[in-house]
Design an enzyme around this catalytic site. Structure first.
Site, PDB file in Angstrom:
ATOM      1  N   ASP A  15       0.866  -1.165   0.000  1.00 31.61           N
ATOM      2  CA  ASP A  15       0.000   0.000   0.000  1.00 31.61           C
ATOM      3  C   ASP A  15       0.914   1.230   0.000  1.00 31.61           C
ATOM      4  OD1 ASP A  15      -2.309   1.673   0.461  1.00 31.61           O
ATOM      5  OD2 ASP A  15      -1.738   1.739   2.571  1.00 31.61           O
ATOM      6  N   ASP A  17      -0.349   5.012   0.889  1.00 33.32           N
ATOM      7  CA  ASP A  17      -0.672   6.004   1.923  1.00 33.32           C
ATOM      8  C   ASP A  17      -0.582   5.391   3.314  1.00 33.32           C
ATOM      9  OD1 ASP A  17      -2.940   8.356   0.413  1.00 33.32           O
ATOM     10  OD2 ASP A  17      -1.449   7.102  -0.544  1.00 33.32           O
ATOM     11  N   GLU A  24      -1.646  10.628   4.009  1.00 32.25           N
ATOM     12  CA  GLU A  24      -2.826  10.207   3.258  1.00 32.25           C
ATOM     13  C   GLU A  24      -3.027  11.261   2.170  1.00 32.25           C
ATOM     14  OE1 GLU A  24      -4.820   7.565   3.428  1.00 32.25           O
ATOM     15  OE2 GLU A  24      -3.818   6.627   5.151  1.00 32.25           O
ATOM     16  N   ARG A  62     -15.619  12.432  -1.833  1.00 32.32           N
ATOM     17  CA  ARG A  62     -14.405  13.096  -1.352  1.00 32.32           C
ATOM     18  C   ARG A  62     -13.683  13.792  -2.499  1.00 32.32           C
ATOM     19  NH1 ARG A  62     -10.618   9.247   2.108  1.00 32.32           N
ATOM     20  NH2 ARG A  62     -10.885   7.969   0.255  1.00 32.32           N
ATOM     21  N   SER A 106      -2.772   0.898  -4.638  1.00 34.74           N
ATOM     22  CA  SER A 106      -3.247   2.022  -3.841  1.00 34.74           C
ATOM     23  C   SER A 106      -4.539   2.584  -4.398  1.00 34.74           C
ATOM     24  CB  SER A 106      -2.177   3.130  -3.834  1.00 34.74           C
ATOM     25  OG  SER A 106      -2.657   4.298  -3.215  1.00 34.74           O
ATOM     26  N   GLY A 107      -5.399   3.030  -3.497  1.00 35.92           N
ATOM     27  CA  GLY A 107      -6.568   3.788  -3.909  1.00 35.92           C
ATOM     28  C   GLY A 107      -6.235   5.241  -4.157  1.00 35.92           C
ATOM     29  N   LYS A 155      -9.084  -3.664  -3.873  1.00 35.80           N
ATOM     30  CA  LYS A 155      -7.701  -4.138  -3.810  1.00 35.80           C
ATOM     31  C   LYS A 155      -7.645  -5.661  -3.871  1.00 35.80           C
ATOM     32  CE  LYS A 155      -5.609  -0.193  -1.451  1.00 35.80           C
ATOM     33  NZ  LYS A 155      -4.797   0.267  -0.321  1.00 35.80           N
ATOM     34  N   ASP A 173      -1.977  -0.809   5.921  1.00 34.36           N
ATOM     35  CA  ASP A 173      -2.376  -0.296   7.236  1.00 34.36           C
ATOM     36  C   ASP A 173      -3.880  -0.198   7.432  1.00 34.36           C
ATOM     37  OD1 ASP A 173      -3.271   2.907   6.901  1.00 34.36           O
ATOM     38  OD2 ASP A 173      -2.069   2.083   5.284  1.00 34.36           O
TER      39      ASP A 173
END
Length: 221
Positions: A15, A17, A24, A62, A106-107, A155, A173
């Site tokens: 990952d 972030d 982040e 977001r 990663s997103g 993911k 995380d």
């Protein structure tokens, strides 16, 4: 670095972030807006990473709220590089020398993450992140809705389709990282930047640094 030995894992998925880098990305971008937006986005991120709010429910909203520009995302790439986890560069170089496949999942946003991957020697086809869309003026115009990465199980879906050499170790995380546990051989909860009990209690290993992850990869623990 410790001299090379035979690795236990042939592939490591990271990952970005709060794992590879100590920020982040969406929160950093939100801090470029007013205080209320920054607070709301940070709260939503924290809830999502603990699994108390699904990513599906907040991913689009977001981004629409923050509406990052192309220039802001480029600066974020520089911030990612400056926020690299201590020891990560050396450890990842060690893995690559040992012919371990290293992939980023990663997103976060490809345009910001790609420079970090390049610095680390991770090829572009091993970088799996969200592509943002900008208009001709560089204003935010959307994201790749065909990508699974805006979904809670995205993911897991993506990693399952990568056909990585086994055994595969996932390091992350948050709750979206943990979903990959069903399709990898072991999951490391990385606590160097964020320690979430909801994640650590379900992990195969816990590591607070990349040196500790390296020990797991090479079977020293």
């Amino acid at each position: 670095m410790t001299e090379l030995s035979t690795p236990v894992y042939r592939a490591v998925v990271l990952d970005v972030d709060s794992t590879l880098c100590g920020i982040e990305g969406i929160d950093w971008l939100a801090e470029r807006r007013d205080v209320e937006i920054a607070r709301r986005i940070a709260d939503e991120t924290a809830l999502a990473m603990r699994g108390e709010l699904t990513v599906d429910a907040i991913y689009a909203s977001r981004l629409e709220t923050v509406a990052p520009t192309r220039d802001e995302v480029a600066v974020l790439g520089e911030v990612y590089m400056s926020a690299l986890a201590p020891g990560a560069k050396e450890v990842i170089a060690n893995w690559i020398d040992a012919e371990i496949v290293v992939a980023l999942v990663s997103g976060g946003f490809r345009q910001a993450i790609a420079p970090v991957a390049k610095m680390l020697g991770i090829p572009g086809d091993r970088v799996h992140a969200m592509d943002l869309v900008f208009d001709s003026q560089g204003a935010y115009a959307g994201y790749d809705i065909e990508s699974p990465l805006w979904k809670m199980l995205g993911k897991r879906e993506l990693v399952a389709g990568l056909e990585l050499p086994r055994p595969v170790l996932m390091v992350g995380d948050g709750s979206t990282d943990l979903t990959t546990r069903q399709v990898v051989d072991a999951f490391v909860a990385f606590t160097g930047f964020a320690n979430r009990e909801e994640i650590t209690r379900q992990a195969d290993f816990i590591a607070s640094s990349f040196r500790e992850v390296d020990d797991i990869v090479f079977g020293r623990v």
